[in-house]
Design a protein around this motif. Structure first.
Motif, PDB file in Angstrom:
ATOM      1  N   ASN A 135      -0.966  20.002  -3.921  1.00  0.00           N
ATOM      2  CA  ASN A 135       0.291  19.829  -3.204  1.00  0.00           C
ATOM      3  C   ASN A 135       0.083  19.197  -1.831  1.00  0.00           C
ATOM      4  O   ASN A 135       0.790  18.256  -1.462  1.00  0.00           O
ATOM      5  N   LEU A 136      -0.874  19.714  -1.065  1.00  0.00           N
ATOM      6  CA  LEU A 136      -1.043  19.243   0.311  1.00  0.00           C
ATOM      7  C   LEU A 136      -1.763  17.899   0.413  1.00  0.00           C
ATOM      8  O   LEU A 136      -1.315  17.014   1.140  1.00  0.00           O
ATOM      9  N   LEU A 137      -2.879  17.751  -0.285  1.00  0.00           N
ATOM     10  CA  LEU A 137      -3.619  16.491  -0.206  1.00  0.00           C
ATOM     11  C   LEU A 137      -3.093  15.448  -1.188  1.00  0.00           C
ATOM     12  O   LEU A 137      -3.222  14.246  -0.947  1.00  0.00           O
ATOM     13  N   GLY A 138      -2.525  15.896  -2.296  1.00  0.00           N
ATOM     14  CA  GLY A 138      -1.999  14.968  -3.288  1.00  0.00           C
ATOM     15  C   GLY A 138      -0.571  14.562  -3.020  1.00  0.00           C
ATOM     16  O   GLY A 138      -0.273  13.383  -2.874  1.00  0.00           O
ATOM     17  N   TRP A 139       0.314  15.516  -2.909  1.00  0.00           N
ATOM     18  CA  TRP A 139       1.739  15.229  -2.765  1.00  0.00           C
ATOM     19  C   TRP A 139       2.116  14.943  -1.309  1.00  0.00           C
ATOM     20  O   TRP A 139       2.493  13.824  -0.965  1.00  0.00           O
ATOM     21  N   VAL A 140       1.966  15.908  -0.443  1.00  0.00           N
ATOM     22  CA  VAL A 140       2.463  15.783   0.931  1.00  0.00           C
ATOM     23  C   VAL A 140       1.718  14.699   1.717  1.00  0.00           C
ATOM     24  O   VAL A 140       2.337  13.814   2.315  1.00  0.00           O
ATOM     25  N   SER A 141       0.393  14.768   1.729  1.00  0.00           N
ATOM     26  CA  SER A 141      -0.370  13.792   2.518  1.00  0.00           C
ATOM     27  C   SER A 141      -0.148  12.371   2.018  1.00  0.00           C
ATOM     28  O   SER A 141       0.028  11.446   2.811  1.00  0.00           O
ATOM     29  N   MET A 142      -0.130  12.197   0.704  1.00  0.00           N
ATOM     30  CA  MET A 142       0.034  10.843   0.183  1.00  0.00           C
ATOM     31  C   MET A 142       1.421  10.278   0.453  1.00  0.00           C
ATOM     32  O   MET A 142       1.563   9.079   0.688  1.00  0.00           O
ATOM     33  N   VAL A 143       2.430  11.130   0.430  1.00  0.00           N
ATOM     34  CA  VAL A 143       3.766  10.648   0.798  1.00  0.00           C
ATOM     35  C   VAL A 143       3.775  10.214   2.259  1.00  0.00           C
ATOM     36  O   VAL A 143       4.322   9.169   2.610  1.00  0.00           O
ATOM     37  N   LEU A 144       3.119  10.992   3.119  1.00  0.00           N
ATOM     38  CA  LEU A 144       3.053  10.616   4.535  1.00  0.00           C
ATOM     39  C   LEU A 144       2.243   9.339   4.736  1.00  0.00           C
ATOM     40  O   LEU A 144       2.645   8.461   5.519  1.00  0.00           O
ATOM     41  N   PHE A 145       1.110   9.205   4.034  1.00  0.00           N
ATOM     42  CA  PHE A 145       0.347   7.955   4.116  1.00  0.00           C
ATOM     43  C   PHE A 145       1.228   6.787   3.682  1.00  0.00           C
ATOM     44  O   PHE A 145       1.266   5.739   4.335  1.00  0.00           O
ATOM     45  N   GLY A 146       1.918   6.968   2.568  1.00  0.00           N
ATOM     46  CA  GLY A 146       2.782   5.906   2.051  1.00  0.00           C
ATOM     47  C   GLY A 146       3.875   5.526   3.027  1.00  0.00           C
ATOM     48  O   GLY A 146       4.177   4.344   3.207  1.00  0.00           O
ATOM     49  N   TRP A 161      -8.884   4.246  -1.767  1.00  0.00           N
ATOM     50  CA  TRP A 161      -9.841   4.542  -2.836  1.00  0.00           C
ATOM     51  C   TRP A 161     -10.646   5.804  -2.562  1.00  0.00           C
ATOM     52  O   TRP A 161     -10.910   6.581  -3.489  1.00  0.00           O
ATOM     53  N   LEU A 162     -11.040   6.033  -1.329  1.00  0.00           N
ATOM     54  CA  LEU A 162     -11.776   7.265  -1.027  1.00  0.00           C
ATOM     55  C   LEU A 162     -10.916   8.495  -1.334  1.00  0.00           C
ATOM     56  O   LEU A 162     -11.391   9.465  -1.928  1.00  0.00           O
ATOM     57  N   HIS A 163      -9.654   8.444  -0.930  1.00  0.00           N
ATOM     58  CA  HIS A 163      -8.761   9.586  -1.162  1.00  0.00           C
ATOM     59  C   HIS A 163      -8.501   9.780  -2.660  1.00  0.00           C
ATOM     60  O   HIS A 163      -8.538  10.904  -3.160  1.00  0.00           O
ATOM     61  N   ASN A 164      -8.273   8.673  -3.355  1.00  0.00           N
ATOM     62  CA  ASN A 164      -7.880   8.766  -4.754  1.00  0.00           C
ATOM     63  C   ASN A 164      -9.043   8.918  -5.733  1.00  0.00           C
ATOM     64  O   ASN A 164      -8.819   9.186  -6.913  1.00  0.00           O
ATOM     65  N   MET A 219       0.831  -1.193   0.000  1.00  0.00           N
ATOM     66  CA  MET A 219       0.000   0.000   0.000  1.00  0.00           C
ATOM     67  C   MET A 219       0.876   1.258   0.000  1.00  0.00           C
ATOM     68  O   MET A 219       0.526   2.242  -0.621  1.00  0.00           O
ATOM     69  N   GLY A 220       2.002   1.186   0.706  1.00  0.00           N
ATOM     70  CA  GLY A 220       2.883   2.346   0.767  1.00  0.00           C
ATOM     71  C   GLY A 220       3.380   2.764  -0.603  1.00  0.00           C
ATOM     72  O   GLY A 220       3.364   3.951  -0.945  1.00  0.00           O
ATOM     73  N   ALA A 221       3.797   1.785  -1.407  1.00  0.00           N
ATOM     74  CA  ALA A 221       4.319   2.097  -2.741  1.00  0.00           C
ATOM     75  C   ALA A 221       3.239   2.712  -3.629  1.00  0.00           C
ATOM     76  O   ALA A 221       3.520   3.627  -4.416  1.00  0.00           O
ATOM     77  N   ARG A 222       2.004   2.245  -3.498  1.00  0.00           N
ATOM     78  CA  ARG A 222       0.905   2.824  -4.279  1.00  0.00           C
ATOM     79  C   ARG A 222       0.740   4.305  -3.969  1.00  0.00           C
ATOM     80  O   ARG A 222       0.587   5.133  -4.864  1.00  0.00           O
ATOM     81  N   PHE A 223       0.740   4.630  -2.683  1.00  0.00           N
ATOM     82  CA  PHE A 223       0.592   6.029  -2.293  1.00  0.00           C
ATOM     83  C   PHE A 223       1.778   6.854  -2.785  1.00  0.00           C
ATOM     84  O   PHE A 223       1.603   7.980  -3.241  1.00  0.00           O
ATOM     85  N   PHE A 224       3.003   6.318  -2.681  1.00  0.00           N
ATOM     86  CA  PHE A 224       4.178   7.049  -3.153  1.00  0.00           C
ATOM     87  C   PHE A 224       4.070   7.372  -4.642  1.00  0.00           C
ATOM     88  O   PHE A 224       4.341   8.497  -5.070  1.00  0.00           O
ATOM     89  N   LYS A 225       3.692   6.387  -5.436  1.00  0.00           N
ATOM     90  CA  LYS A 225       3.634   6.581  -6.883  1.00  0.00           C
ATOM     91  C   LYS A 225       2.569   7.606  -7.276  1.00  0.00           C
ATOM     92  O   LYS A 225       2.811   8.460  -8.128  1.00  0.00           O
ATOM     93  N   ILE A 226       1.407   7.509  -6.664  1.00  0.00           N
ATOM     94  CA  ILE A 226       0.355   8.475  -6.986  1.00  0.00           C
ATOM     95  C   ILE A 226       0.729   9.861  -6.468  1.00  0.00           C
ATOM     96  O   ILE A 226       0.437  10.875  -7.109  1.00  0.00           O
ATOM     97  N   ALA A 227       1.418   9.920  -5.325  1.00  0.00           N
ATOM     98  CA  ALA A 227       1.877  11.211  -4.797  1.00  0.00           C
ATOM     99  C   ALA A 227       2.775  11.919  -5.807  1.00  0.00           C
ATOM    100  O   ALA A 227       2.672  13.137  -5.996  1.00  0.00           O
ATOM    101  N   VAL A 228       3.637  11.159  -6.462  1.00  0.00           N
ATOM    102  CA  VAL A 228       4.541  11.751  -7.454  1.00  0.00           C
ATOM    103  C   VAL A 228       3.749  12.315  -8.632  1.00  0.00           C
ATOM    104  O   VAL A 228       4.094  13.377  -9.162  1.00  0.00           O
ATOM    105  N   VAL A 229       2.688  11.639  -9.029  1.00  0.00           N
ATOM    106  CA  VAL A 229       1.834  12.152 -10.113  1.00  0.00           C
ATOM    107  C   VAL A 229       1.234  13.492  -9.698  1.00  0.00           C
ATOM    108  O   VAL A 229       1.262  14.463 -10.468  1.00  0.00           O
ATOM    109  N   TYR A 230       0.694  13.570  -8.482  1.00  0.00           N
ATOM    110  CA  TYR A 230       0.134  14.836  -8.003  1.00  0.00           C
ATOM    111  C   TYR A 230       1.204  15.920  -7.890  1.00  0.00           C
ATOM    112  O   TYR A 230       0.940  17.085  -8.169  1.00  0.00           O
TER     113      TYR A 230
END
Length: 123
Positions: free
Chosen positions: A39-50, A70-73, A1-12
């Protein structure tokens, strides 16, 4: 799950910096709130979730984590895409989509908080 959040964070991250670049070039900062939320909900938060899901794998292996993902994305693109369209067109008819997307992100955040308190333990 962490890698999924990291990859999507990079897209944001890339989307947000391109939006910031376009706003700067055009000297039009009407999309500042979209830029900030990406930036905050896409990049920063998702990196922290990941990172949390990576370092605490028990938290990533349950239905709370999947629902959060899924709710976040689904919520974030709906919220920010509809907000972007409203700002660009001046048409307020997409307000309901912004609200629904926002509520999805909030619900995902609540599930994340529950997941952290249930599954993140000191080692």
């Amino acid at each position: 799950m962490g890698a999924r959040f990291f990859k999507i964070a990079v897209v944001y991250f890339v989307i947000a910096i391109l939006l910031g670049l376009a706003m700067g070039i055009l000297h039009d900062f009407s999309l500042t709130s979209v830029h900030a939320h990406l930036n905050l909900l896409g990049w920063v938060s998702m990196v922290l979730f990941g990172a949390i899901y990576h370092f605490y794998p028990d938290a990533s292996r349950n239905g709370l984590a999947v629902s959060h993902f899924w709710l976040h994305n689904l919520g974030l693109p709906a919220m920010q895409g509809s907000l972007l369209a409203m700002v660009l067109t001046g048409n307020e008819s997409l307000t309901i989509l912004t609200i629904i997307g926002s509520l999805a992100v909030v619900l995902g955040g609540i599930l994340f908080a529950i997941n952290v308190f249930k599954h993140v333990k000191a080692t």
